[in-house]
Design an enzyme around this catalytic site. Structure first.
Site, short mmCIF file in Angstrom:
data_model
loop_
_atom_site.label_atom_id
_atom_site.label_comp_id
_atom_site.label_asym_id
_atom_site.label_seq_id
_atom_site.Cartn_x
_atom_site.Cartn_y
_atom_site.Cartn_z
N HIS A 166 47.56 39.45 53.07
CA HIS A 166 46.29 40.16 52.90
C HIS A 166 46.46 41.66 53.15
O HIS A 166 45.58 42.46 52.81
CB HIS A 166 45.25 39.59 53.86
CG HIS A 166 43.86 39.57 53.31
ND1 HIS A 166 43.42 40.47 52.36
CD2 HIS A 166 42.79 38.77 53.57
CE1 HIS A 166 42.16 40.22 52.05
NE2 HIS A 166 41.76 39.20 52.77
N ASP A 383 47.85 31.35 31.85
CA ASP A 383 48.69 30.56 30.95
C ASP A 383 50.08 31.18 30.90
O ASP A 383 50.27 32.28 30.38
CB ASP A 383 48.06 30.54 29.55
CG ASP A 383 48.83 29.70 28.56
OD1 ASP A 383 49.92 29.19 28.92
OD2 ASP A 383 48.36 29.55 27.42
#
Length: 445
Positions: A166, A383
């Site tokens: 983070h 994808d």
């Protein structure tokens, strides 16, 4: 079930950027937003069922197909790291990232079941083993700021688990990174393409929002409060979202958003569970993470890398637990945030926001809840050459009174991971108001 399914690591390696980071970019200063984040890892899981027929897979051999896909992922990761070079660096405590091409961790594992077994009955005790490191890990434990774990299932399906510190990324930045990796893998972009963010963007946040010396101490700024918590998954499909929006609409908020109505319903039910256990309702706050790229008014905000997140808070008194009232309070909280920060946001603003949250959480007289929404990010578009993911999820944080929201694959429904104390969860998971709109951990397939 946990005893039946095993995730076995078969290979670990380090992926370096495809081109070395130039000397003048070897140090990336943290912005104050990066400093304010806990030293923890954001978890993301992308599930790809086998989209090739069994006959074809048997002829190709599942492991060969997995090796081919794994190689493609490593190549695209290496190229992407040349652009997102701080992700391949090392965190120097709350001051900067040493962009030394340390690399990203890459793990290959195999799972002794078909992917459908996970999707039919999601169990987060198992799912967390599909990720390369735990949420609460430190860099010293994880070994890298970015780690990727590719898991092969018996059916030929696979999952990609991503853990990123983070300190270098928020959810928006992670979404941008995943999109870039997928674009490279599909061959429609290269490291020279302007479709991938330019490295110059990394320096903008620290210039606009300089780091603050007060945050350099080793004490954590924000901690995850776990207590005796349990996490459950609630799914609101598109039709139930529409019905809930209709029910929650009012003169004050005639067109509530799906995130507002799901948040308000969970808040209402959590307050009811708290009242049932304690015999009364405390005043309560609901704090929502806000992507400042959307509201800051900065021209280059959309491309700011690292963290650019703040928080807005709605409050309610013990008598106000109607759905419409809570939606109104959530809307006003967001609007106040937009109005306050539309002309700019300073490091001092960030500091005051965090201090306010810390003070709220320390008050026993107030029941505090937090919500993080990953809705409308492009994770379902990832994808890499074998289709888009059928399910996107994250690991449960088990941080007390926390709700994590994620799109369903249709982009309309919402999945909520709700973490509450065990005694509160025992009540809320039977709450008829909640179950009228949400299903408790249904099958993904």
């Amino acid at each position: 079930m946990a005893s039946e399914i095993k995730v076995e690591v078969i290979r670990k390696e380090t992926i370096k950027p495809s081109s070395p980071t130039p000397h003048h970019l070897r140090t990336s200063s943290l912005s104050v937003f990066d400093q304010l984040q806990p030293e923890a890892y954001l978890p993301l899981l992308l599930f790809y069922p086998n989209n090739i027929s069994d006959d074809v897979v048997n002829n190709i051999d599942r492991k060969s197909l997995f090796a081919e896909r794994s190689k493609l992922l490593k190549t695209s990761l290496s190229e992407a790291l040349t652009q997102f070079y701080p992700f391949a660096g090392e965190f120097e405590y709350n001051v900067s990232i040493s962009c030394n091409d340390h690399g990203a961790g890459f793990i290959e594992s195999q799972v002794n079941c078909p992917i459908s077994k996970i999707l039919e009955n999601p169990d987060f005790e198992i799912i967390k083993h599909l990720l390369p490191t735990a949420i609460q890990s430190k860099q010293s434990e994880a070994g890298h700021l970015l780690l990727v774990q590719v898991n092969l299932f018996e059916c030929g399906g696979l999952t990609i688990g991503v853990s990123i510190s983070h300190k270098v990324a928020d959810a928006s930045m992670l979404s941008t990174f995943i999109k870039s990796c997928a674009t490279i893998a599909l061959g429609s972009a290269s490291i020279a393409s302007d479709q991938v963010l330019l490295p110059a963007e990394f320096g903008v946040a620290a210039t606009l929002f300089p780091p603050q010396d007060v945050f350099n101490s080793p004490q954590p700024i924000m901690e995850l409060i776990k207590d005796n918590c349990i996490t459950k998954r609630f799914v609101f499909d598109a039709s139930k979202i529409a019905a809930l929006k209709s029910k929650a609409a009012s003169a004050a908020v005639p067109n509530p958003t799906r995130v507002e109505v799901v948040s308000a319903l969970i808040w209402k039910c959590a307050l009811q569970a708290s009242r049932s256990n304690m015999g009364f309702i405390k005043p309560s706050s609901w704090t929502h993470a806000v992507n400042m790229r959307k509201i800051s008014g900065l021209a280059m905000a959309e491309n700011i890398l690292g963290n650019f997140v703040s928080f807005c808070t709605a409050m309610t008194t013990e008598s106000e637990v109607e759905l419409e009232s809570l939606v109104d309070k959530l809307r006003k909280g967001i609007e106040e945030c937009k109005e306050k920060y539309s002309n700019g946001f300073s490091g001092e603003d960030a500091f005051q926001t965090i201090e306010g949250l810390k003070n709220l959480r320390m008050k026993d007289s107030i029941e505090t809840y937090g919500c993080i929404s990953w809705c409308r990010f492009s994770f379902y578009q990832a994808d890499f050459g074998w289709g888009k993911p059928s399910w996107v999820s994250f690991s449960s944080s088990e941080s007390k009174n926390t709700t994590l929201l994620m799109d369903m694959s249709d982009g309309v429904g919402i999945e909520a991971l709700l973490s509450l104390e065990v005694e509160h969860m025992a009540i809320i998971e039977r709450n008829e108001d909640l179950l009228a709109y949400a299903s408790l951990n249904p099958s993904v397939v």
